[in-house]
Design a protein around this motif. Sequence first.
Motif, PDB file in Angstrom:
ATOM      1  N   SER A 292       0.830  -1.214   0.000  1.00 46.01           N
ATOM      2  CA  SER A 292       0.000   0.000   0.000  1.00 46.01           C
ATOM      3  C   SER A 292       0.860   1.257   0.000  1.00 46.01           C
ATOM      4  O   SER A 292       0.376   2.361  -0.188  1.00 46.01           O
ATOM      5  CB  SER A 292      -0.917   0.007   1.226  1.00 46.01           C
ATOM      6  N   ASN A 293       2.187   1.080   0.218  1.00 47.22           N
ATOM      7  CA  ASN A 293       3.085   2.233   0.301  1.00 47.22           C
ATOM      8  C   ASN A 293       3.558   2.639  -1.096  1.00 47.22           C
ATOM      9  O   ASN A 293       4.052   1.797  -1.851  1.00 47.22           O
ATOM     10  CB  ASN A 293       4.289   1.892   1.181  1.00 47.22           C
ATOM     11  N   PRO A 294       3.414   3.916  -1.462  1.00 47.19           N
ATOM     12  CA  PRO A 294       3.831   4.343  -2.811  1.00 47.19           C
ATOM     13  C   PRO A 294       5.323   4.146  -3.084  1.00 47.19           C
ATOM     14  O   PRO A 294       5.747   4.022  -4.224  1.00 47.19           O
ATOM     15  CB  PRO A 294       3.467   5.834  -2.851  1.00 47.19           C
ATOM     16  N   TYR A 296       7.119   1.530  -2.168  1.00 48.58           N
ATOM     17  CA  TYR A 296       7.406   0.123  -1.853  1.00 48.58           C
ATOM     18  C   TYR A 296       8.651  -0.414  -2.565  1.00 48.58           C
ATOM     19  O   TYR A 296       9.385  -1.228  -2.016  1.00 48.58           O
ATOM     20  CB  TYR A 296       6.196  -0.771  -2.177  1.00 48.58           C
ATOM     21  N   GLU A 326      -5.381  -2.806   0.784  1.00 53.88           N
ATOM     22  CA  GLU A 326      -5.117  -1.353   0.670  1.00 53.88           C
ATOM     23  C   GLU A 326      -4.132  -1.080  -0.469  1.00 53.88           C
ATOM     24  O   GLU A 326      -3.402  -0.089  -0.459  1.00 53.88           O
ATOM     25  CB  GLU A 326      -4.516  -0.824   1.982  1.00 53.88           C
ATOM     26  N   HIS A 328      -1.744  -0.097  -3.353  1.00 54.53           N
ATOM     27  CA  HIS A 328      -1.505   1.198  -4.003  1.00 54.53           C
ATOM     28  C   HIS A 328      -1.832   1.082  -5.484  1.00 54.53           C
ATOM     29  O   HIS A 328      -1.549   0.066  -6.114  1.00 54.53           O
ATOM     30  CB  HIS A 328      -0.039   1.623  -3.809  1.00 54.53           C
ATOM     31  N   HIS A 329      -2.446   2.121  -6.050  1.00 57.43           N
ATOM     32  CA  HIS A 329      -2.937   2.035  -7.442  1.00 57.43           C
ATOM     33  C   HIS A 329      -1.821   1.833  -8.469  1.00 57.43           C
ATOM     34  O   HIS A 329      -2.070   1.343  -9.565  1.00 57.43           O
ATOM     35  CB  HIS A 329      -3.775   3.276  -7.797  1.00 57.43           C
ATOM     36  N   PHE A 331       0.854  -0.115  -7.846  1.00 57.44           N
ATOM     37  CA  PHE A 331       1.621  -1.291  -7.426  1.00 57.44           C
ATOM     38  C   PHE A 331       1.754  -2.331  -8.546  1.00 57.44           C
ATOM     39  O   PHE A 331       0.784  -2.702  -9.191  1.00 57.44           O
ATOM     40  CB  PHE A 331       0.964  -1.948  -6.204  1.00 57.44           C
TER      41      PHE A 331
END
Length: 422
Positions: A292-294, A296, A326, A328-329, A331
């Motif tokens: 979920s972390n941009p 990552y 969750e 990230h878009h 990912f």
Amino acid sequence: MLTEKTIEALEKVILVGCQLPTDDDRQLEYSLDELASLTKTANGRVLTSVIQKRNSIHSATYIGKGKVEEILALEQELEPDVIIFNDELSPSQLRNLSNTFEARVIDRTQLILDIFASRARSREGKLQVELAQLQYLLPRLVGKGVSLSRLGGGIGTRGPGETKLETDRRHIHRRIDEIKAQLTSIVQHRERYRERRKHNQTYQIALVGYTNAGKSTLFNRLTEADSFEENQLFATLDPMTRKCILPSGFTALLTDTVGFIQDLPTSLIAAFRSTLEEAKEADLILHVVDSSNPDYFNHEQTVYKLLEELKADQIPVLTVYNKRDELHHEFVPSSKSASLLISAFNSKDQETLKQKIQLMMKESMEEYSVCLPNSEGKLLALLKSTSVLTELTYQEDKDCYKCTGYIQPSLSLTQQLKNYMQ
């Protein structure tokens, strides 16, 4: 929920970053976001962030003269308690900035050390943090001139004309030596414990990953342990090892380790080396990544780099992309090793992960097929817990149990099974 009273109690903070030509805007944004998260973890409230673009770091004040004046004006207006710089400051930079600002000046390293100090629970953890803090402090001890000069005369204390600064240095050197001696005995105990586990030929799995990736949450779900889990950076500091029972009944040992972070202070890597040795001794590494972390991808690279430094980069790795609920878009799985996308809270995902672990374990094991007589109940029980049993059927005509599965070649049990091989 934070009340007004709680917010008031938090220390007010100004963040300062410097963007060099090698740093792109996105990279700097992620770095400052992480610094803000670290500040929140240390019970601070960020008032504002100040960024300066420079070709190189200013040797005396980290940022330029104009930016120093801008922060002075902000300090008058916002009245912060602390000003935190996004890089490690040299002793002279720290001294110059501390003399310029009314607020306390610290850097990223000192902030991380502060969080570690508040999170350490075990004796080893506390000693390791204290050692890292003293090693950081030693070159940064600043004397205030004559005001700190104290003539001494007591036996075994300060000599004539020795300053308070010199006494502090001597005291720190002595304390560092004491801590190193204590840590040596703890490390030796840990090594003996690891040797015993190796002698018992237990399969060992280490959970590694960037801080706040969800390692402790996953650890608790896979082992039914009670490791501290929180949506904060460095929630876990002390390693914990628990039994993890896989679908076949095989028992492995799972270890939760301290989270990694970009620009982790060198003194801390050195201090926590014995703790991180758990990863080096593992048969399989579960690399947990927060999907979920941009940022990552950079988090992944940081972990790989540290594993390389620990000489643990030759161990099989299963990359576990956590927090799929969750996601990230932007990912995209980027792992070169085997990977899985899960949510640590989802029981089906936990089961899928255990199956995947079992599958990867089998790759380093030998296949066996034996017929155990009815009388060999003890051996059968051992097979269930120390091998991956894929088939267990009772054959009436032969009055024996047909067992098929996978076992570690080095186990003494492997030799026993040869007597019953089909």
